[in-house]
Design an enzyme around this catalytic site. Structure first.
Site, PDB file in Angstrom:
ATOM      1  N   PHE A  70     -18.329  19.411   3.239  1.00  0.00           N
ATOM      2  CA  PHE A  70     -18.967  18.110   3.360  1.00  0.00           C
ATOM      3  C   PHE A  70     -18.189  17.332   4.418  1.00  0.00           C
ATOM      4  O   PHE A  70     -16.979  17.144   4.282  1.00  0.00           O
ATOM      5  CB  PHE A  70     -18.882  17.432   1.990  1.00  0.00           C
ATOM      6  N   PHE A 103     -16.956  20.995  -6.693  1.00  0.00           N
ATOM      7  CA  PHE A 103     -16.372  21.107  -5.347  1.00  0.00           C
ATOM      8  C   PHE A 103     -14.856  21.049  -5.457  1.00  0.00           C
ATOM      9  O   PHE A 103     -14.322  20.623  -6.483  1.00  0.00           O
ATOM     10  CB  PHE A 103     -16.864  19.972  -4.429  1.00  0.00           C
ATOM     11  N   GLU A 110      -6.574  11.997  -0.245  1.00  0.00           N
ATOM     12  CA  GLU A 110      -6.744  10.839  -1.122  1.00  0.00           C
ATOM     13  C   GLU A 110      -8.028  10.047  -0.831  1.00  0.00           C
ATOM     14  O   GLU A 110      -8.741   9.658  -1.765  1.00  0.00           O
ATOM     15  CB  GLU A 110      -5.507   9.948  -0.997  1.00  0.00           C
ATOM     16  N   TYR A 116     -15.065  10.421  -4.170  1.00  0.00           N
ATOM     17  CA  TYR A 116     -15.734  11.164  -5.245  1.00  0.00           C
ATOM     18  C   TYR A 116     -15.603  10.455  -6.587  1.00  0.00           C
ATOM     19  O   TYR A 116     -16.559  10.364  -7.346  1.00  0.00           O
ATOM     20  CB  TYR A 116     -15.138  12.572  -5.354  1.00  0.00           C
ATOM     21  N   LYS A 117     -14.395   9.954  -6.865  1.00  0.00           N
ATOM     22  CA  LYS A 117     -14.191   9.310  -8.174  1.00  0.00           C
ATOM     23  C   LYS A 117     -15.041   8.058  -8.326  1.00  0.00           C
ATOM     24  O   LYS A 117     -15.560   7.781  -9.398  1.00  0.00           O
ATOM     25  CB  LYS A 117     -12.712   8.984  -8.374  1.00  0.00           C
ATOM     26  N   GLU A 128      -8.553  19.208 -17.362  1.00  0.00           N
ATOM     27  CA  GLU A 128      -8.759  20.434 -18.139  1.00  0.00           C
ATOM     28  C   GLU A 128      -7.782  21.549 -17.766  1.00  0.00           C
ATOM     29  O   GLU A 128      -7.851  22.644 -18.314  1.00  0.00           O
ATOM     30  CB  GLU A 128     -10.205  20.928 -17.964  1.00  0.00           C
TER      31      GLU A 128
HETATM   32  C1  LIG Z   1     -15.510  12.044   2.722  1.00  0.00           C
HETATM   33  C2  LIG Z   1     -16.517  11.722   3.825  1.00  0.00           C
HETATM   34  C3  LIG Z   1     -17.561  12.829   3.913  1.00  0.00           C
HETATM   35  C4  LIG Z   1     -17.211  10.391   3.474  1.00  0.00           C
HETATM   36  O1  LIG Z   1     -18.158  10.092   4.491  1.00  0.00           O
HETATM   37  P1  LIG Z   1     -18.412   8.584   4.996  1.00  0.00           P
HETATM   38  O2  LIG Z   1     -19.597   8.600   5.893  1.00  0.00           O
HETATM   39  O3  LIG Z   1     -17.155   8.006   5.529  1.00  0.00           O
HETATM   40  O4  LIG Z   1     -18.798   7.893   3.621  1.00  0.00           O
HETATM   41  P2  LIG Z   1     -19.314   6.405   3.362  1.00  0.00           P
HETATM   42  O5  LIG Z   1     -19.311   5.622   4.625  1.00  0.00           O
HETATM   43  O6  LIG Z   1     -20.615   6.518   2.645  1.00  0.00           O
HETATM   44  O7  LIG Z   1     -18.253   5.866   2.332  1.00  0.00           O
HETATM   45  C5  LIG Z   1     -16.865   5.950   2.574  1.00  0.00           C
HETATM   46  C6  LIG Z   1     -16.101   5.026   1.627  1.00  0.00           C
HETATM   47  O8  LIG Z   1     -14.849   4.715   2.221  1.00  0.00           O
HETATM   48  C7  LIG Z   1     -14.861   3.396   2.758  1.00  0.00           C
HETATM   49  N1  LIG Z   1     -14.461   3.390   4.196  1.00  0.00           N
HETATM   50  C8  LIG Z   1     -14.346   2.309   4.917  1.00  0.00           C
HETATM   51  N2  LIG Z   1     -13.938   2.625   6.150  1.00  0.00           N
HETATM   52  C9  LIG Z   1     -13.821   3.948   6.207  1.00  0.00           C
HETATM   53  C10 LIG Z   1     -13.456   4.850   7.239  1.00  0.00           C
HETATM   54  N3  LIG Z   1     -13.126   4.465   8.461  1.00  0.00           N
HETATM   55  N4  LIG Z   1     -13.469   6.162   6.955  1.00  0.00           N
HETATM   56  C11 LIG Z   1     -13.796   6.594   5.752  1.00  0.00           C
HETATM   57  N5  LIG Z   1     -14.150   5.763   4.735  1.00  0.00           N
HETATM   58  C12 LIG Z   1     -14.158   4.446   4.946  1.00  0.00           C
HETATM   59  C13 LIG Z   1     -16.280   2.947   2.619  1.00  0.00           C
HETATM   60  O9  LIG Z   1     -16.311   1.572   2.395  1.00  0.00           O
HETATM   61  C14 LIG Z   1     -16.755   3.721   1.420  1.00  0.00           C
HETATM   62  O10 LIG Z   1     -16.286   3.161   0.214  1.00  0.00           O
HETATM   63  P3  LIG Z   1     -17.048   3.375  -1.181  1.00  0.00           P
HETATM   64  O11 LIG Z   1     -16.617   4.729  -1.693  1.00  0.00           O
HETATM   65  O12 LIG Z   1     -16.591   2.256  -2.033  1.00  0.00           O
HETATM   66  O13 LIG Z   1     -18.529   3.337  -0.895  1.00  0.00           O
HETATM   67  C15 LIG Z   1     -15.814  11.526   5.201  1.00  0.00           C
HETATM   68  O14 LIG Z   1     -14.791  10.595   5.065  1.00  0.00           O
HETATM   69  C16 LIG Z   1     -15.260  12.812   5.808  1.00  0.00           C
HETATM   70  O15 LIG Z   1     -15.972  13.546   6.494  1.00  0.00           O
HETATM   71  N6  LIG Z   1     -13.977  13.088   5.587  1.00  0.00           N
HETATM   72  C17 LIG Z   1     -13.310  14.243   6.212  1.00  0.00           C
HETATM   73  C18 LIG Z   1     -13.782  15.543   5.649  1.00  0.00           C
HETATM   74  C19 LIG Z   1     -13.489  15.620   4.195  1.00  0.00           C
HETATM   75  O16 LIG Z   1     -12.367  15.348   3.781  1.00  0.00           O
HETATM   76  N7  LIG Z   1     -14.505  16.001   3.443  1.00  0.00           N
HETATM   77  C20 LIG Z   1     -14.390  16.173   2.028  1.00  0.00           C
HETATM   78  C21 LIG Z   1     -13.817  17.509   1.746  1.00  0.00           C
HETATM   79  S1  LIG Z   1     -13.617  17.735   0.023  1.00  0.00           S
END
Ligand SMILES: CC(C)(COP(=O)(O)OP(=O)(O)OC[C@H]1O[C@@H](n2cnc3c(N)ncnc32)[C@H](O)[C@@H]1OP(=O)(O)O)[C@@H](O)C(=O)NCCC(=O)NCCS
Length: 147
Positions: A70, A103, A110, A116-117, A128
């Protein structure tokens, strides 16, 4: 507003897994994405993120959606794309009658753990006591050829 392509890969649609090219997966996967984007139906779009998932079964809880990977492009994080992908995955899981989504997340990740949480995930390792194991090919071959 971000304009892009949300790509969800049900694993059984990816032919590369059916061949023995897992070591080259990263390159092949990248190539696959690029060729999709180069096709005329995606002209003017860019990839904003992807989720790779498949279905699996657990004898205690039944059918599961397993989220293998993801990812949202670095520069677009924090704008709601990850939440949208996660929502879409939840809809697929419910529609396909899965009882949960599983997953793995690295302990150091973190920000993702928090992500996720906040969406209801529970940590099976702490709650568990589950631990992840693997057996490398070397040992697989050893066992497979043992007399
Ligand atoms: C985890 C991931 C998929 C989330 O995607 P995203 O488009 O940033 O997600 P969103 O914008 O919908 O939400 C991110 C959350 O972090 C906060 N956030 C703010 N600024 C952010 C930033 N610059 N980067 C990431 N998160 C941020 C958002 O407010 C949001 O908070 P919420 O959980 O209260 O809604 C993305 O951070 C990612 O690709 N990470 C690297 C790969 C990874 O670690 N994947 C998961 C493997 S298990």
């Amino acid at each position: 507003m971000v304009s892009g392509v949300l790509i969800l890969f049900p694993i059984n649609c990816i032919w590369i897994w059916q061949n023995d090219v897992i070591r080259q997966l990263h390159d092949v996967f990248y190539f696959y994405l690029q060729s999709m984007l180069n096709s005329s139906s995606f002209t003017g779009y860019t990839i904003v993120g992807f989720a790779m998932y498949y279905f699996t079964y657990d004898p205690w809880i039944g059918k599961l959606l397993y989220l293998e990977d993801f990812f949202v492009m670095d520069e677009l994080r924090g704008s709601g794309i990850g939440s949208e992908i996660f929502k879409h995955l939840s809809q697929i899981a419910v529609k396909c009658r899965c009882s949960s989504m599983h997953f793995l997340v690295a302990e150091w990740n973190e920000p993702s753990i928090k992500f996720y949480k906040r969406r209801g995930a529970s940590d099976l390792s702490t709650e568990e006591g589950w631990r992840l194991f693997k057996i490398d090919k070397e040992y697989l071959c050893k066992m497979a050829t043992e007399e």
